[in-house]
Design a protein around this motif. Structure first.
Motif, PDB file in Angstrom:
ATOM      1  N   GLU A   1       0.839  -1.194   0.000  1.00  0.00           N
ATOM      2  CA  GLU A   1       0.000   0.000   0.000  1.00  0.00           C
ATOM      3  C   GLU A   1       0.880   1.252   0.000  1.00  0.00           C
ATOM      4  OE1 GLU A   1      -2.712  -0.610   3.258  1.00  0.00           O
ATOM      5  OE2 GLU A   1      -3.817  -2.149   2.157  1.00  0.00           O
ATOM      6  N   TYR A   2       0.581   2.216   0.859  1.00  0.00           N
ATOM      7  CA  TYR A   2       1.256   3.500   0.818  1.00  0.00           C
ATOM      8  C   TYR A   2       2.764   3.433   1.044  1.00  0.00           C
ATOM      9  CZ  TYR A   2      -3.430   5.461   0.884  1.00  0.00           C
ATOM     10  OH  TYR A   2      -4.723   5.765   0.591  1.00  0.00           O
TER      11      TYR A   2
ATOM     12  N   TRP B   1      -2.437  -1.047  -7.189  1.00  0.00           N
ATOM     13  CA  TRP B   1      -2.259   0.367  -7.478  1.00  0.00           C
ATOM     14  C   TRP B   1      -1.447   0.543  -8.773  1.00  0.00           C
ATOM     15  CZ3 TRP B   1       2.997   0.828  -7.458  1.00  0.00           C
ATOM     16  CH2 TRP B   1       3.713  -0.055  -6.646  1.00  0.00           C
TER      17      TRP B   1
ATOM     18  N   ILE C   1       4.270   2.087  -2.097  1.00  0.00           N
ATOM     19  CA  ILE C   1       4.200   3.107  -3.148  1.00  0.00           C
ATOM     20  C   ILE C   1       5.269   4.167  -2.919  1.00  0.00           C
ATOM     21  CG2 ILE C   1       2.757   4.913  -4.161  1.00  0.00           C
ATOM     22  CD1 ILE C   1       0.324   3.096  -3.432  1.00  0.00           C
ATOM     23  N   SER C   2       5.506   4.532  -1.668  1.00  0.00           N
ATOM     24  CA  SER C   2       6.529   5.551  -1.382  1.00  0.00           C
ATOM     25  C   SER C   2       7.916   5.051  -1.772  1.00  0.00           C
ATOM     26  CB  SER C   2       6.495   5.988   0.085  1.00  0.00           C
ATOM     27  OG  SER C   2       7.056   5.016   0.947  1.00  0.00           O
TER      28      SER C   2
END
Length: 159
Positions: A108-109, A132, A112-113
């Motif tokens: 998740e985030y 994503w 993605i980072s």
């Protein structure tokens, strides 16, 4: 003096809470990385990270975990080496900088980072079983394809 080729470092990034069908994918990625003689780099915790490290370990490979906290005891048991940083999510920058290329498995985030930072640095990123989309991440469907492609992209970048 003996000259030897340094290993390629491939980061496997993904969720620490990953379960079910994604874990066999992470294990296969770890296996493939080890079979190719590359070093697996990860965040050192559970989920995708521990499962990929277990795959690498079982295939005789080396894995390094860059931990978010201050305590080496928090590392998953499949790592060859663990590096506590006490940097929290900022350790994602260290992973992106340390890797020659990254394979995102789910996530998740935080994942993605890491992918975004790597892309900003001009490093190749491959996505496998991610929900994503991030411009610059090439999506693939199998673990073997992910490792094949990341190694090709790393070689193309001159690493």
């Amino acid at each position: 003096m003996i000259s030897r080729t340094p290993p390629v470092y491939i980061a496997v990034i993904g969720g620490s809470k990953a379960t079910g069908g994604i874990l066999p994918v992470a294990w296969q990625v770890g296996q493939e990385i080890a079979r190719r003689g590359a070093v697996l780099l990860c965040g050192g915790l559970g989920g995708v990270m521990s499962t990929a490290a277990r795959g690498a370990q079982e295939a005789g490979g080396v894995s390094i975990g860059i931990l978010p906290g201050p305590d080496r005891q928090d590392a998953n048991p499949y790592l060859t080496y663990s590096l506590p940083t006490n940097l929290g999510h900022a350790r994602n920058v260290l992973i992106a900088h340390s890797a020659d290329g990254l394979i995102a498995v789910d996530g998740e985030y935080g994942t993605i980072s890491e992918a975004a930072i790597a892309l900003k640095l001009g490093k190749p990123v491959v996505g496998l079983s991610v929900t994503w989309r991030l411009e610059g991440v090439t999506m693939v469907t199998t673990s073997q394809e992910a490792v094949d492609l990341i190694l090709q992209r790393i070689k193309k970048c001159g690493v």
